[in-house]
Scaffold this active site. Sequence first.
Site, PDB file in Angstrom:
ATOM      1  N   LYS A   1       0.938  -1.122  -0.135  1.00 22.73           N
ATOM      2  CA  LYS A   1       0.107   0.002  -0.008  1.00 22.73           C
ATOM      3  C   LYS A   1       0.833   1.195   0.008  1.00 22.73           C
ATOM      4  CE  LYS A   1      -1.272  -0.965   4.898  1.00 22.73           C
ATOM      5  NZ  LYS A   1      -0.012  -0.158   5.517  1.00 22.73           N
TER       6      LYS A   1
ATOM      7  N   ARG B   1      13.186  -3.627   8.761  1.00 25.11           N
ATOM      8  CA  ARG B   1      12.455  -3.073   9.688  1.00 25.11           C
ATOM      9  C   ARG B   1      12.289  -3.318  11.099  1.00 25.11           C
ATOM     10  NH1 ARG B   1       6.995  -0.373   6.873  1.00 25.11           N
ATOM     11  NH2 ARG B   1       5.986  -1.030   8.706  1.00 25.11           N
TER      12      ARG B   1
HETATM   13  P1  AMP Z   1       2.622   0.952   8.626  1.00 30.53           P
HETATM   14  O1  AMP Z   1       3.839   1.743   8.181  1.00 30.53           O
HETATM   15  O2  AMP Z   1       1.331   1.620   7.911  1.00 30.53           O
HETATM   16  O3  AMP Z   1       2.258  -0.583   8.437  1.00 30.53           O
HETATM   17  O4  AMP Z   1       2.342   1.357  10.292  1.00 30.53           O
HETATM   18  C1  AMP Z   1       3.433   0.769  11.002  1.00 30.53           C
HETATM   19  C2  AMP Z   1       2.883   0.843  12.621  1.00 30.53           C
HETATM   20  O5  AMP Z   1       2.313   2.009  12.970  1.00 30.53           O
HETATM   21  C3  AMP Z   1       1.505  -0.251  12.590  1.00 30.53           C
HETATM   22  O6  AMP Z   1       1.773  -1.585  12.831  1.00 30.53           O
HETATM   23  C4  AMP Z   1       0.896   0.661  13.877  1.00 30.53           C
HETATM   24  O7  AMP Z   1       1.799  -0.077  15.072  1.00 30.53           O
HETATM   25  C5  AMP Z   1       1.153   2.044  13.883  1.00 30.53           C
HETATM   26  N1  AMP Z   1       0.165   2.610  12.961  1.00 30.53           N
HETATM   27  C6  AMP Z   1       0.083   3.282  11.923  1.00 30.53           C
HETATM   28  N2  AMP Z   1      -1.088   3.638  11.671  1.00 30.53           N
HETATM   29  C7  AMP Z   1      -1.819   3.295  12.627  1.00 30.53           C
HETATM   30  C8  AMP Z   1      -3.223   3.722  12.990  1.00 30.53           C
HETATM   31  N3  AMP Z   1      -3.981   4.323  11.989  1.00 30.53           N
HETATM   32  N4  AMP Z   1      -3.805   3.366  14.093  1.00 30.53           N
HETATM   33  C9  AMP Z   1      -2.946   2.662  15.050  1.00 30.53           C
HETATM   34  N5  AMP Z   1      -1.780   2.445  14.623  1.00 30.53           N
HETATM   35  C10 AMP Z   1      -1.226   2.691  13.677  1.00 30.53           C
END
Ligand code: AMP
Length: 209
Positions: free
Chosen positions: A13, A152
């Site tokens: 995404k 990561r």
């Molecule tokens: P991503 O890079 O979008 O996979 O986000 C990495 C991490 O950030 C996720 O696994 C959550 O721990 C936190 N995170 C990002 N967006 C959200 C959200 N909308 N609500 C809660 N936690 C979030």
Amino acid sequence: MKLVIIGKPGSGKGTQSESVSNHFGIAHISTGDILRNEIKNETKVGKTVQELIKKGNFVPDDLIIQIMKQRLSKKDCEKGFIIDGFPRTLSQAQQLEKFTNIDKVIAIDISDEAVVERISGRRVCSSCGATVHISTHKEPLCEHCCGQLEVRSDGDPQTVKNRLNVFEKQTKPVIAFYEKQGKLVWIGNDSREIMFENIKNQLRKMKGE
Ligand code: AMP
């Protein structure tokens, strides 16, 4: 054009949002990037969320809603945006309705096995934050800034399993929420080029082109 993209961790995404943002000239808002930046800058928010993110758990709804409210009020969002990583819970989706109206939601359809394969080969540049996959990126350093490439912090197998469970429990209802509103379009997992073509076709249809 006000868009949301939803997908399991490792569904691509981030990459697709970047392409949509460049192609249509709209802002790309990644909550994961915003939060990782807070951690890197050792801010109060960064200290609050660090351990939660490391374990693959969500940060509190109130905190992320506050961050998004502020971010979406910025000037660059006036011409449209694509949000990558929000809303991730039903409560976030309901709150988002109170401060903006989303036109379309792109949901990426990908199996858990494909997610594990993607994430295990993913590397992120410790300097500029660019993400690459070892299947296509053979160099040991970042192609943009020659920074060190690292796994990561939330990419180890146990954390990925937890992130998939959290997606199933918390984010699946968000997909159903937008499906009911008739705003959802599904995009199958494919090469990044084909996925982007499919997304563009869906968005052109939406714009009536
Ligand atoms: P991503 O890079 O979008 O996979 O986000 C990495 C991490 O950030 C996720 O696994 C959550 O721990 C936190 N995170 C990002 N967006 C959200 C959200 N909308 N609500 C809660 N936690 C979030």
